[in-house]
Design an enzyme around this catalytic site. Structure first.
Site, PDB file in Angstrom:
ATOM      1  N   SER A 186    -118.687 102.650  39.614  1.00 43.89           N
ATOM      2  CA  SER A 186    -118.237 102.870  38.247  1.00 43.89           C
ATOM      3  C   SER A 186    -117.784 101.517  37.734  1.00 43.89           C
ATOM      4  CB  SER A 186    -117.087 103.874  38.211  1.00 43.89           C
ATOM      5  OG  SER A 186    -116.552 103.919  36.918  1.00 43.89           O
ATOM      6  N   GLY A 234    -114.339  91.629  -1.414  1.00 47.39           N
ATOM      7  CA  GLY A 234    -113.837  90.306  -1.052  1.00 47.39           C
ATOM      8  C   GLY A 234    -114.648  89.191  -1.667  1.00 47.39           C
ATOM      9  N   ARG A 239    -126.686 102.945  -4.829  1.00 43.07           N
ATOM     10  CA  ARG A 239    -126.728 102.594  -3.392  1.00 43.07           C
ATOM     11  C   ARG A 239    -126.364 103.840  -2.604  1.00 43.07           C
ATOM     12  NH1 ARG A 239    -121.413  98.822  -3.842  1.00 43.07           N
ATOM     13  NH2 ARG A 239    -120.072 100.442  -4.628  1.00 43.07           N
ATOM     14  N   ARG A 247    -123.417  88.934 -11.299  1.00 48.03           N
ATOM     15  CA  ARG A 247    -122.879  89.822 -10.263  1.00 48.03           C
ATOM     16  C   ARG A 247    -123.300  89.357  -8.884  1.00 48.03           C
ATOM     17  NH1 ARG A 247    -125.609  95.397 -12.130  1.00 48.03           N
ATOM     18  NH2 ARG A 247    -123.818  96.307 -11.053  1.00 48.03           N
ATOM     19  N   CYS A 291    -116.280 103.099  33.191  1.00 48.72           N
ATOM     20  CA  CYS A 291    -115.018 103.769  32.870  1.00 48.72           C
ATOM     21  C   CYS A 291    -114.077 102.862  32.093  1.00 48.72           C
ATOM     22  CB  CYS A 291    -114.351 104.293  34.130  1.00 48.72           C
ATOM     23  SG  CYS A 291    -113.942 102.982  35.285  1.00 48.72           S
ATOM     24  N   HIS A 330     -99.283  95.498   8.658  1.00 44.94           N
ATOM     25  CA  HIS A 330     -98.391  96.078   9.671  1.00 44.94           C
ATOM     26  C   HIS A 330     -98.490  97.601   9.681  1.00 44.94           C
ATOM     27  CE1 HIS A 330     -94.404  97.600  11.042  1.00 44.94           C
ATOM     28  NE2 HIS A 330     -94.608  96.703  11.997  1.00 44.94           N
ATOM     29  N   LYS A 348    -127.623  95.230  -4.188  1.00 47.75           N
ATOM     30  CA  LYS A 348    -127.583  95.489  -5.627  1.00 47.75           C
ATOM     31  C   LYS A 348    -128.896  95.082  -6.284  1.00 47.75           C
ATOM     32  CE  LYS A 348    -123.464  94.833  -7.317  1.00 47.75           C
ATOM     33  NZ  LYS A 348    -122.363  93.872  -7.547  1.00 47.75           N
ATOM     34  N   TYR A 388    -123.826 107.913  33.512  1.00 47.00           N
ATOM     35  CA  TYR A 388    -122.853 108.467  32.568  1.00 47.00           C
ATOM     36  C   TYR A 388    -121.943 107.374  32.019  1.00 47.00           C
ATOM     37  CZ  TYR A 388    -119.312 107.993  36.209  1.00 47.00           C
ATOM     38  OH  TYR A 388    -118.459 107.477  37.148  1.00 47.00           O
ATOM     39  N   MET A 448    -117.028  87.567  -4.930  1.00 45.88           N
ATOM     40  CA  MET A 448    -116.663  87.336  -6.314  1.00 45.88           C
ATOM     41  C   MET A 448    -116.820  88.583  -7.188  1.00 45.88           C
ATOM     42  SD  MET A 448    -118.091  84.586  -8.954  1.00 45.88           S
ATOM     43  CE  MET A 448    -119.025  85.781  -9.872  1.00 45.88           C
TER      44      MET A 448
END
Ligand code: ADP
Ligand code: MG
Ligand code: MG
Length: 911
Positions: free
Chosen positions: A792, A121, A356, A112, A859, A475, A43, A879, A123
């Protein structure tokens, strides 16, 4: 609590060497600039940059993050921070010709928070700081608007009380709502100056009662308290939690922005709003946002009043609208990215308060990146990095067709589980089951305040879930993500009354049976029945972007797939082979498990062979399907791996069943059978099955299992080859820790291959290799590579065995480990580069010392995690292999890793 201290003698001298803690902005220039996000936060850096660009930004100053780190270390800030703050405040006061909270024309400021990464989360912003019983009178006189002054003051007490003095919001809301009721009004704008003054008196009592002190009247004290509260909020639980799940360093700290107020609540020629330069959901190039007249701060997003689409501003205030468009277009050009901005209009004059790079959905990210290339804003190489690989998941879930009907967004909650759902409202799990009917042919949306485990059945049948409470880890959110089902969680504007069977939002009431559409990707709750569009990865924009990215990709992407359907799906997403086919999954099918059990229960080789013979044709048929689906692409088949008891009934259940039969039918043959079964289950019982009789240890103790599987593979290959379809198999021996194990199993596989080729008169090419999933295997990889033609890395087990953490139980420890900072991230989600990664590196290096062309892949679950994919690229794997739905993500992550390398070599054209 002290006010800001005055400069002490002698400090002037040390000034040159002292850290610069405070950066001013205003009067057309700023001490800082846009690249200083580490110090000024996002900011603060944005405000400095906009100021330097000559945009209308209210002046102020930013206290940089170092002060926050200091605060974390010592629980306070140094005198030097106080001194520089005081100095910057004096500069601001001079610029404005005002004094903080005093005089005829008092200066008011906002305080701010603002860290490097935008973080919910922390202030909330405090507005109108500097007001007190006296300055509120001056403000009333000066503005000739007593209502506005009183409104500003009550907002300050409320915000300051809540965020600094930590008084629950509810305590203030109760007072305010009671006042509205008393005055018989609905809107807070309907309360007049007198009513607001009464509110202020009540608010002060609330402060006294909860905080055991008076609301601070000294503006300087207010400022110091607010600043420290911002620093404290960096450490609160919500903020810590957010940083943890987003991998943000706890030591970054936040900056504090102190800025002269501009007033959107001065009357009908004032207002405030937020917007995006493009549509953040679709990426369409359109001006997008909302505003409210005669409003301040968070009114727009708080849902107290319904905001107006930003296009309306064009009618109300065309000049301001045009200026806003012009400024934001400039900002977008300047930052070369879509902007998310906040503004306030004071008496017809526009002020920019924030800009932003805007958050967006995966689809929007792809579209915006392509458009910006077309517009010449960014290069194709830059475009590749504008999309977060994980966001490509958006292309794989259904979405709402927003063109089909008018879209009325009722509320926006958290995008808890992506996708779209359209259905009729139900309020209980039972109703969901009832109403959804057979085959779920009536789509329902289960609407709950929050869900509990008892709701599971209802959640299963529902097309989508909407909750009014709870976060991304509630949940509802966790369960639906597991189910791959659309969910919007924590839509706080919605009031759910389960008992009355209604839901209220925006002054409308919805009852069971009403239609609702959910967008789990953006979190929007939409009124009515929209059409849905099925997912597909052949989106033209996506293909275009992948077309730019893929040439940079150096490593292959395969998929983990056990059955032809998954293999085919993976191929449509661009998988270049199967990196892991788990043969045991083929045996869990209902018609097969009895044969598997007979095989396991056999206590001699002969009986085992009889049972295996029954399994052979089934297994062969599976392989034929896979080979055909992949048509010549590599198919890596892992021989039987899990502990055998996984195929048998649970010991406890058997004991109960036996006890029942003993009491009821003591002579039944079933009882005898069960007793034998229990005996064998007990024989097979292991205290630590993950470290027990599994992997190659099975094939070594029961070689006939390996023989059968090898036979099924080679017979399938020959059969498919006969049909003129190419095959490429890589036979993978699991859980090897010594070269002798590898030699033992490799010999069986090769012998069976020769037998089959001879029998069928046809020869096909194959490899025999191993899954590296034990630390010892990494260390003796040079030995193992003498026998293994490929490696692998099974990094799930390798992580388990390196840490000694059980993957299934790690959640008992992990949250604490993360909270305490003992681990930075879940090692099962992103590869632990220092430990597990180091073993991988050693394994590759030693393996290739013996066999320079050794093929190497991964894998484990990590094969679909972007940062782990980057690691695999860096250590020179051939890979990665991941679940089909991660293939697109892995492709882009691998391309980004490749592009970073290439572009770095070419002189750092990217970030
Ligand atoms: P967030 O980090 O949640 O976006 P902000 O610090 O941007 O919080 O503040 C939220 C809102 O407060 C802004 O959108 C703006 O409306 C209002 N605000 C902040 N500073 C000022 C100011 N100096 N003058 C007027 N309004 C302000
Ligand atoms: Mg905020
Ligand atoms: Mg903001």
């Amino acid at each position: 609590m002290a006010t800001i201290t005055l400069p002490e003698a002698g400090i002037q001298e040390s000034k040159k060497t002292a850290t610069k803690y405070v950066y001013s902005f205003g009067g057309g220039k700023a001490d800082g600039h846009g690249k200083m996000k580490d110090d000024l936060g996002g900011k603060g850096a944005g405000l400095a940059e906009m100021t330097n660009a000559g945009l209308p930004v209210p002046p102020g100053f930013t206290i940089q993050t170092e002060a926050c780190r200091e605060f974390m270390r010592s629980g306070g800030v140094s005198k030097e921070v106080d001194r520089q703050t005081e100095e910057a405040l004096a500069t601001l006061e001079a610029l404005q010709g005002q004094k903080l909270g005093t005089g005829e024309n008092p200066l008011l400021v906002s305080v701010r928070s603002g860290a490097k990464f935008s973080m919910p989360g922390m202030m909330d912003t405090i507005l109108n700081l500097g007001l007190n019983d006296k300055s509120v009178e001056s403000l009333a006189k000066r503005s000739n608007n007593p209502r506005f002054a009183a409104d500003s003051y009550r907002r300050l007490i409320q915000m300051f009380g809540n965020v600094v003095l930590e008084i629950p919001k509810r305590a203030f809301d109760e007072v305010f709502d009671a006042k509205k009721k008393q005055k018989k009004t609905h809107l807070d704008t309907d309360l007049d100056a007198k009513a607001l003054k009464e509110v202020i008196e009540e608010y002060k009592k609330v402060v006294k009662k909860h905080a055991k002190r008076d609301f601070p009247q000294d503006p300087h004290e207010q400022l110091v308290m607010a600043r420290d509260a911002v620093f404290r909020s960096w450490q609160n639980d919500r903020a810590k939690h957010y940083r943890r799940i987003n991998n943000i360093d706890d030591m970054l700290g936040t900056a504090v922005n102190v800025q002269a107020m501009v007033y959107g609540n001065l009357g009908e020629t004032s207002g405030t709003g937020v917007g995006f330069t493009r549509n953040p959901a679709t990426g369409a190039k359109e001006f997008y946002g909302e505003f409210l007249m005669n409003a301040q701060g968070e009114d727009v997003v708080s849902g107290v009043r319904t905001p107006v689409p930003i296009l309306e501003l064009q009618k109300i205030m065309p000049d301001v609208y045009n200026q806003l468009r012009e400024i934001t277009t400039r900002l977008e050009k300047h930052y070369k990215d879509m902007q998310d901005f906040e503004f306030t209009i004071q008496d017809g004059k526009l002020y920019m308060l924030q800009t932003r790079n805007g958050k967006r959905t995966g689809r929007a990210a792809v579209r915006v990146a392509i458009q910006m290339v077309d517009e010449g804003l960014i290069s194709k190489e830059e475009a590749i990095f504008r999309v977060e690989p994980n966001q490509l998941y958006d292309f794989l879930v259904p979405r709402l067709d927003e063109k089909s009907t008018k879209v009325e967004v009722l509320a926006t909650g958290l995008p808890a589980s992506p996708g779209a759902a359209v259905g009729q409202i139900v309020f209980t799990a039972e109703d969901a089951v009832k109403k959804a009917g057979h085959d779920r042919k009536n789509p329902v949306i289960l609407v709950r305040a929050e869900t509990t485990p008892e709701d599971i059945q209802g959640m299963e049948v529902a097309a989508g879930i909407l909750t009014s409470r709870g976060g991304m880890t509630s949940h509802a959110a966790v369960v639906t993500r597991g189910m791959g089902k659309c969910c919007v969680a924590g839509a706080g504007d919605i009031q759910v009354d389960e008992r009355a069977g209604e839901m209220r939002v925006k002054g409308q009431v919805f009852r069971e049976g009403d239609w609702l559409s959910l967008d789990g990707t953006s979190g929007r709750v939409i009124k009515g029945k929209l059409n849905t569009l099925e997912a597909s990865s052949d989106d033209a924009d996506l293909q275009k972007l992948m077309g730019w990215a893929e040439p940079f990709r150096k490593i292959g992407v395969r998929a983990n797939a056990d059955i032809p359907r998954d293999a085919i799906q993976a191929k449509t997403f661009g998988a270049e082979g199967i990196g892991l086919c788990r043969t045991e999954h083929m045996f869990f099918a209902e018609d097969r498990i009895p044969h598997m059990r007979t095989m396991i229960l056999a206590n001699n080789e002969k009986d085992r062979r009889i049972a295996l013979k029954k399994l052979l044709p089934m297994q062969r048929a599976d392989f034929i399907g896979l080979f055909k689906a992949m048509a010549g692409l590599p198919v890596t088949i892992r021989l039987l791996d899990p502990p055998l008891h996984e195929f048998l009934p649970k010991r406890e259940e058997l004991m109960v069943e036996i006890a029942v039969l003993e009491a009821t039918k003591p002579r039944s043959s079933k009882l005898k059978e069960l007793r034998t079964l229990l005996g064998r289950v007990e024989e097979l019982h292991e205290f630590n099955p993950m470290l027990g009789h599994r992997g190659c240890r099975l094939g070594i103790t029961y070689p006939e299992i390996t023989e059968m599987q090898a036979r099924a593979i080679f017979e399938a290959m020959v059969a498919v080859d006969k049909e003129g379809i190419k095959t490429h198999a890589e036979v993978m021996i699991p859980l090897i820790s010594t070269v002798k194990e590898m030699a033992n199993q490799g010999a069986i596989v090769r012998r069976v291959a020769e037998e089959v080729f001879k029998e069928k008169g046809r020869h096909v090419h194959y490899l025999v290799g191993t899954m590296i999933e034990l630390p010892r295997a990494c260390l003796v990889a040079d030995e193992i590579a003498k026998e293994a033609e490929f490696f692998s890395f099974g990094t799930n087990d390798l992580t388990q065995t390196t840490f000694g953490f059980s993957r299934d139980d790690v959640n008992k420890v992990l949250p604490t480990y993360l909270a305490e900072g003992i681990l930075k991230q879940d090692p099962f989600a992103a590869i632990d580069r220092d430990g597990v990664g180091e073993l991988v590196r050693i394994g590759i290096e030693r393996g290739r010392k013996t066999r320079p062309k050794l093929e190497v892949g991964i894998c484990g679950e990590h094969g679909g995690d972007p940062s782990s994919v980057e690691f695999c690229h860096q250590v020179g794997m051939d890979y990665v292999s991941c679940s089909p739905f991660r293939v697109l993500t892995a492709r882009l992550a691998a391309a980004q890793a490749g592009a970073s390398d290439t572009l770095k070599l070419e002189g750092g054209r990217t970030k």
